[in-house]
Design a protein around this motif. Structure first.
Motif, PDB file in Angstrom:
ATOM      1  N   HIS A 266      -1.525   6.460  -3.306  1.00  0.00           N
ATOM      2  CA  HIS A 266      -1.906   7.630  -4.104  1.00  0.00           C
ATOM      3  C   HIS A 266      -3.119   7.394  -5.004  1.00  0.00           C
ATOM      4  N   ASN A 267      -3.642   6.171  -5.051  1.00  0.00           N
ATOM      5  CA  ASN A 267      -4.750   5.852  -5.955  1.00  0.00           C
ATOM      6  C   ASN A 267      -6.131   6.144  -5.370  1.00  0.00           C
ATOM      7  N   GLY A 268      -6.197   6.577  -4.117  1.00  0.00           N
ATOM      8  CA  GLY A 268      -7.494   6.861  -3.510  1.00  0.00           C
ATOM      9  C   GLY A 268      -8.159   5.619  -2.938  1.00  0.00           C
ATOM     10  N   PHE A 269      -9.447   5.718  -2.706  1.00  0.00           N
ATOM     11  CA  PHE A 269     -10.180   4.642  -2.045  1.00  0.00           C
ATOM     12  C   PHE A 269     -10.609   3.531  -2.995  1.00  0.00           C
ATOM     13  N   PHE A 270     -11.179   3.873  -4.141  1.00  0.00           N
ATOM     14  CA  PHE A 270     -11.798   2.885  -5.019  1.00  0.00           C
ATOM     15  C   PHE A 270     -10.779   2.155  -5.879  1.00  0.00           C
ATOM     16  N   MET A 271     -11.179   0.993  -6.377  1.00  0.00           N
ATOM     17  CA  MET A 271     -10.304   0.177  -7.212  1.00  0.00           C
ATOM     18  C   MET A 271      -9.951   0.881  -8.520  1.00  0.00           C
ATOM     19  N   ASN A 272     -10.850   1.688  -9.071  1.00  0.00           N
ATOM     20  CA  ASN A 272     -10.580   2.514 -10.248  1.00  0.00           C
ATOM     21  C   ASN A 272     -10.218   1.725 -11.506  1.00  0.00           C
ATOM     22  N   TRP A 273     -10.697   0.518 -11.638  1.00  0.00           N
ATOM     23  CA  TRP A 273     -10.368  -0.289 -12.815  1.00  0.00           C
ATOM     24  C   TRP A 273     -10.945   0.292 -14.093  1.00  0.00           C
ATOM     25  N   TYR A 274     -12.078   0.972 -13.968  1.00  0.00           N
ATOM     26  CA  TYR A 274     -12.768   1.446 -15.170  1.00  0.00           C
ATOM     27  C   TYR A 274     -12.665   2.956 -15.357  1.00  0.00           C
ATOM     28  N   SER A 275     -11.948   3.611 -14.506  1.00  0.00           N
ATOM     29  CA  SER A 275     -11.825   5.061 -14.591  1.00  0.00           C
ATOM     30  C   SER A 275     -10.607   5.432 -15.424  1.00  0.00           C
ATOM     31  N   GLU A 276     -10.838   6.186 -16.479  1.00  0.00           N
ATOM     32  CA  GLU A 276      -9.727   6.643 -17.314  1.00  0.00           C
ATOM     33  C   GLU A 276      -8.866   7.666 -16.570  1.00  0.00           C
ATOM     34  N   ALA A 277      -9.506   8.424 -15.680  1.00  0.00           N
ATOM     35  CA  ALA A 277      -8.795   9.487 -14.970  1.00  0.00           C
ATOM     36  C   ALA A 277      -7.809   8.937 -13.942  1.00  0.00           C
ATOM     37  N   ASN A 278      -8.130   7.825 -13.324  1.00  0.00           N
ATOM     38  CA  ASN A 278      -7.290   7.321 -12.236  1.00  0.00           C
ATOM     39  C   ASN A 278      -7.177   5.808 -12.322  1.00  0.00           C
ATOM     40  N   LYS A 279      -6.221   5.332 -13.077  1.00  0.00           N
ATOM     41  CA  LYS A 279      -5.989   3.887 -13.178  1.00  0.00           C
ATOM     42  C   LYS A 279      -5.256   3.407 -11.931  1.00  0.00           C
ATOM     43  N   GLY A 280      -5.495   2.174 -11.566  1.00  0.00           N
ATOM     44  CA  GLY A 280      -4.801   1.578 -10.438  1.00  0.00           C
ATOM     45  C   GLY A 280      -5.733   1.244  -9.298  1.00  0.00           C
ATOM     46  N   GLU A 281      -5.282   0.348  -8.460  1.00  0.00           N
ATOM     47  CA  GLU A 281      -6.083  -0.105  -7.335  1.00  0.00           C
ATOM     48  C   GLU A 281      -6.009   0.881  -6.180  1.00  0.00           C
ATOM     49  N   GLY A 282      -7.163   1.158  -5.615  1.00  0.00           N
ATOM     50  CA  GLY A 282      -7.232   1.998  -4.435  1.00  0.00           C
ATOM     51  C   GLY A 282      -7.093   1.169  -3.172  1.00  0.00           C
TER      52      GLY A 282
ATOM     53  N   VAL B 111       0.836  -1.208   0.000  1.00  0.00           N
ATOM     54  CA  VAL B 111       0.000   0.000   0.000  1.00  0.00           C
ATOM     55  C   VAL B 111       0.867   1.252   0.000  1.00  0.00           C
ATOM     56  N   ILE B 112       1.842   1.307   0.873  1.00  0.00           N
ATOM     57  CA  ILE B 112       2.676   2.503   1.008  1.00  0.00           C
ATOM     58  C   ILE B 112       3.477   2.773  -0.262  1.00  0.00           C
ATOM     59  N   THR B 113       4.005   1.732  -0.869  1.00  0.00           N
ATOM     60  CA  THR B 113       4.870   1.937  -2.028  1.00  0.00           C
ATOM     61  C   THR B 113       4.126   2.061  -3.350  1.00  0.00           C
ATOM     62  N   THR B 114       2.895   1.525  -3.432  1.00  0.00           N
ATOM     63  CA  THR B 114       2.247   1.439  -4.738  1.00  0.00           C
ATOM     64  C   THR B 114       0.835   2.002  -4.809  1.00  0.00           C
TER      65      THR B 114
END
Length: 152
Positions: free
Chosen positions: A101-117, A95-98
């Motif tokens: 910064h991605n926020g709370f949600f998993m964001n799999w489908y968000s173009e604005a914020n890719k990456g797991e929350g 979590v700390i290293t990766t």
């Protein structure tokens, strides 16, 4: 050591928590160590962890071993508190290293914020804390060892 293994062998909540945590973490470890579930196996994972992720060899090795054997230990209820602690520390590092910064949600489908929350990790930490507090609970090797110690 006896206190670390001691547990209430009637505690179903501990059983559910350790099984849920072990079953969810096991595929991650199997990907990393064995190449199962679409993973890259030991060599590929070590190459990624020591290269792109920038971890030392020993830390990379610990990540793989904790996720694979820690999950198996939880599923069987062997050294449950130790396994839960190792998984907690391992994923805190993830979590700390990766993911922080991605926020709370998993964001799999968000173009604005890719990456797991953080939502998956919050659940993982909650389950790990339950096992840390309660131990292996019902149907655990820890419970069988603790019971044997009481009889002797």
């Amino acid at each position: 050591m006896k206190k670390i293994l001691s547990t209430n062998t009637n505690n179903t909540t501990a059983l559910i928590a350790r099984l849920a945590l072990g079953i969810v973490v096991f595929p991650h470890g199997a990907q990393k160590l064995l190449g199962w579930f679409g993973g890259y196996g030991f060599e590929g994972t070590m190459s990624f962890l020591t290269g792109q992720a920038g971890l030392s060899y020993i830390v990379g090795l610990l990540v793989i071993l904790i996720e694979f054997f820690g999950a198996l230990f939880l599923i069987t209820g062997f050294a449950s508190r130790i396994a839960a602690f190792a998984i907690l520390v391992n994923f805190a590092g993830v979590v700390i290293t990766t993911h922080l910064h991605n926020g709370f949600f998993m964001n799999w489908y968000s173009e604005a914020n890719k990456g797991e929350g953080l939502e998956y990790f919050i659940l993982l930490f909650g389950l790990a804390l339950i096992v840390l507090i309660a131990g292996g609970g019902k149907a655990s090797i820890d419970g069988a060892i603790s019971d044997n110690d009481k009889e002797n």
